[in-house]
Design an enzyme around this catalytic site. Structure first.
Site, PDB file in Angstrom:
ATOM      1  CD  GLN A   1      -6.801  -8.075   3.011  1.00 28.89           C
ATOM      2  OE1 GLN A   1      -5.684  -7.638   2.701  1.00 28.89           O
ATOM      3  NE2 GLN A   1      -7.046  -9.154   3.661  1.00 28.89           N
TER       4      GLN A   1
ATOM      5  CG  HIS B   1      -0.090  -1.333   5.739  1.00 31.53           C
ATOM      6  ND1 HIS B   1       0.656  -1.372   4.589  1.00 31.53           N
ATOM      7  CD2 HIS B   1      -1.428  -1.699   5.090  1.00 31.53           C
ATOM      8  CE1 HIS B   1      -0.275  -1.905   3.355  1.00 31.53           C
ATOM      9  NE2 HIS B   1      -1.116  -1.931   3.691  1.00 31.53           N
TER      10      HIS B   1
ATOM     11  CD  GLN C   1       1.591  -1.915  -0.226  1.00 32.36           C
ATOM     12  OE1 GLN C   1       1.450  -3.079  -0.207  1.00 32.36           O
ATOM     13  NE2 GLN C   1       0.787  -1.400  -1.086  1.00 32.36           N
TER      14      GLN C   1
ATOM     15  NE  ARG D   1       0.616  -6.536  -0.841  1.00 27.43           N
ATOM     16  CZ  ARG D   1      -0.242  -6.185  -0.110  1.00 27.43           C
ATOM     17  NH1 ARG D   1      -1.543  -7.094  -0.057  1.00 27.43           N
ATOM     18  NH2 ARG D   1      -0.179  -5.025   0.516  1.00 27.43           N
TER      19      ARG D   1
ATOM     20  CB  SER E   1      -3.364  -1.777   1.141  1.00 30.39           C
ATOM     21  OG  SER E   1      -2.622  -2.909   2.040  1.00 30.39           O
ATOM     22  CG  LEU E   2      -5.106  -6.630  -2.507  1.00 35.36           C
ATOM     23  CD1 LEU E   2      -6.038  -5.881  -3.380  1.00 35.36           C
ATOM     24  CD2 LEU E   2      -4.185  -7.138  -3.229  1.00 35.36           C
TER      25      LEU E   2
END
Length: 304
Positions: free
Chosen positions: A11, A195, A243, A115, A90-91
């Site tokens: 992202q 996060h 995560q 998500r 991440s994503l």
């Protein structure tokens, strides 16, 4: 010759028009876009002709990035580039899991849509923002953040770049401390304090949701953001859920992949953030990015 790893963009890399040339001219990528469009109508419009503002909404960003990352990865695969390992930032970890076969594509795309929804909801309930701290070590960033109750080092991007997340006013004061220490804090184009503990409610919601998702053995290693180690089937669901509210250990991930024999990294998806970070982590690997057809042709020529 060493191993090849694909790196799936995360992202912040999104932009209007991303992936359009692959849809128009690459059969493998087009098949992905068509399939995901059927599952989530409007995805292609948002990727190809959507506004920057529309794409910046987490609810849209994550499914669109998933689609572009995965489609380009399939185009790379069709071009004869075989991945021995994958990782996603991440994503990007979700399309990486799908590409490696740990998750079914349809279930993975549904997961990323869920998500996105729970992370946007968490961001609206607990407004926060993020900054990238440049020119300082991770240890120094941790020291500077320590006096603040709501500033959290979250993404360990490179030896001299660490992202922090938290409460906007505290981040503003923190940025002044960073400047005084000889660093620079740059605001990130994201819509929440990802996060960090600001995403605890999203992690809880995902922990329930992932129980409905099937996980199987993959075709190659998928390195986890949380642990910098390859996923196991047994730990996969817990890693996927947790995560979102834990740091991304990107430096350790790349270092572990190097230790495990990777000497070529190919970033798939929009932008060049990850390939740039890899170059800052190591000078001992070949690094490529593939975000358009010209990049793919250059990769084929170089690796042919």
């Amino acid at each position: 010759m060493g191993k090849i790893a694909l790196l799936f963009a995360g992202q912040g890399a999104q932009y209007p028009g991303m992936g359009k040339d692959f849809y128009e001219q690459n059969p493998a990528a087009r098949e992905v876009f068509v399939k995901l469009e059927q599952q989530r109508p409007g995805t292609m419009q948002q990727c190809f002709t959507g506004s920057k503002e529309e794409l910046s909404l987490t609810l849209n960003t994550q499914p669109c990035l998933f689609a572009v990352d995965y489609a380009i990865a399939k185009a790379v695969e069709q071009a004869g580039i075989r991945a021995d390992a994958v990782a996603g930032f991440s994503l990007g970890e979700i399309p990486a899991l799908a590409f490696a076969g740990l998750l079914d594509l349809e279930q993975a795309f549904a997961l990323v849509c869920r998500r996105a929804a729970v992370m946007q909801q968490a961001a609206e309930q607990h407004p926060g923002s993020m900054q990238a701290v440049l020119k300082l070590s991770a240890e120094r960033v941790i020291e500077l953040a320590a006096p603040y109750s709501d500033v959290f080092p979250v993404n360990y991007n490179s030896p001299e770049q660490t992202a922090v997340a938290g409460q906007p006013e505290q981040l503003q004061a923190f940025a002044a401390d960073v400047k005084a220490a000889g660093g620079r804090a740059v605001p990130l184009a994201v819509s929440g304090a990802f996060h960090s503990p600001y995403m605890d409610s999203a992690a809880e919601a995902l922990a329930d949701y992932v129980q409905t998702v099937a996980v199987q053995e993959g075709t190659c290693a998928v390195y986890a953001n949380r642990t910098a180690q390859p996923y196991t089937v047994a730990a996969a669901k817990a890693l996927i859920a947790s995560q979102v509210n834990h740091p991304v250990q990107w430096v350790k991930t790349i270092q572990q992949m190097l230790t495990d024999g990777v000497d070529c990294f190919v970033e798939v998806g929009p932008g060049k953030t990850l390939s740039g970070l890899v170059k800052k982590i190591t000078a001992d690997a070949q690094v490529y990015k593939v975000e358009n057809l010209e990049d793919l042709a250059a990769l084929q020529q170089s690796r042919g």
